[in-house]
Scaffold this active site. Sequence first.
Site: not given
Lengths: 460, 178
Positions: A111, A213, A216, A221, A363
């Site tokens: 509007h 982390d 990991h 990786h 990941d």
Amino acid sequence: MNANLIQKTMGFNHLVDIKEGWVDRRIFCEQDIYEQELYRIFARSWLFVAHDSQIPNPGDFLTTTMGEDGVIVSRQKDGSVKVFLNSCPHRGNKVCFADAGNARRFTCNYHGWSFDSAGSLMGMHEEYCYDPGDIDKSTHGLKQVAHVDSYKGLIFANFDPDARTLEEWLGDFRWYLDILLDNEEGGTELIGGCIKSEINANWKLGVENFIGDAYHAGWTHDSGARAMNNGEPFPAVDMENSFHASVNGHGWEFGLEGMGDLVLLGRPKVIEYYQKIRPDMAKRLGEMRSKIFGSVASASIFPNLSFLPGISTFRQWHPKGPWKFELKTWVIVNKAMPDDIKDEITKGVMQTFGPGGSFEMDDGENWENCTTVNRGVVTRQERLHYRCGINRQVDDHPVLPGLVYRGQYNDANQRNFYQHWVDMMEAPTAKDIPYRWEPKFGGLETRDFPGLDGLEKGGK
Amino acid sequence: MTNGPVQAEAPSIELIMSLQQVLYREARLMDAERYSEWVEMLADDLHYFMPGIETRYRRDKTDQVGDTTRMAYYNDTLDDLKKRLRRLETGTAWSEDPATRYTHLITNIEVELTDQDDQFRVYSNFLAYRNRNERDQDTLIGNREDIWRRKGSSYELLKRTIILKQNVLLSKNLNVYL
């Protein structure tokens, strides 16, 4: 926070036990818990909304989300920043559809209600249709977010009128943040543009991955590390000389070797640059922080901002329901760097931590599966193990502030993240959120303190 | 992306056909993850570029494609690209095992002569479909603008600009080349 937004207490204490070291999987999947996260965490936390460098000039704006609430972040003529809902008070439509730009007006397509860069209602299409008394334009602007403040270039906003200050929210984590934000004169900037991607996983999985982390990395990786570093696997972690540190749910895990993350970026010129400025960094931030810089490290600011100091990826995990988040990725560099170093870093980040990056690619699938398995009602009632390093707390570290644990392979920051999650889910008001680490640097410029041991001397 | 005028001197049918075949061959190699052969098709001075495209108003003159200092999915030299590919050779790229299944559809191929006798501008559109595990799937669609350079009896890719049509990449990663 408006008390009626906090509905009946559901009780969240039973979902996390950091003394025993477990987390209930239902916090990663149940819609009821997620809705309460939006009310109790996202509507009461200081949330990163922009870096100063993204909106340098008056009228510059960007759009983002705070929880699932869409907001416009807008630079004012006086240099201040306002943050307001991207939703017209008339029928609720969005008033801005762009990711970023420069605008004098935000006008609703429905509007034609039109708002200035401060969010104030300036006029509307065929304004004569409103009789005197129908509308007070001065009270029908875009709803302002209660608080906006910044720390060394990072602009945060908080919906909660009762919120503690940003300085109290960050607390002594500022001492760590200076490693990223204040390691060279002039501070930081984000490279232009933003890469966004969508992952079918719970938002907390990204945050906890970055908050602590390190564990990991060597496994998930391995392929990325070998690709970036001439076939070499991740460097071994020195469990004696590496740490987790947590303050108010924020966390930084780090070694002290000074090189790990720099090597993984895969850009020799960037390593050269940092080695050149490291002596000055040591003068500026003290010996300890100059050693932390560049080491294998990762960090998150509660609830949903993460980065890798040294690699320079900077990212935010925006919740989109319990089963999905949107990841925004930027590159953070020092303003003082020459253009070719900024360019090298940008390319290195996108080669490692963009959606096509040699680390990032591995990941998403993990996080998606950690989430979707919880469709099973039996599976979701199994507790998850978070006890790694539970007995390795270092009391009274002479230099490092926060709740400090020895050994980079550790769940300590994750445990403290979930403790803060419970603390916020349970707290009736922001003032009731307990401090698990009493601030030592309150009101002080943390850059000036090489560590806790410098406190008595009053800084350098 | 540039929009050159219709040229007075049109490329020959033979040239168009041979470059089309090069693009199809390239797509077939990528579908089969035959990356060592794909790399042979790339020039030593390659620039492989896929910028991130923000949603901006028409009046906004930010150069999202021409400004190569902005955020990009790919902004690679040949060495950069080889590093990405090296990840797959390690045997520990867990999210590629089981293997992802790919199909690249290449369409709307258009060849233009350039002011370099041995270089040709080739426009194309792509649809890259990925499927892995049970029902993970996504579809990436966009345009490419390439420069291919004559090399012996064939061609090598000198420059590629890829414009993906997604603002938010609707995928958990980008383990695909376009």
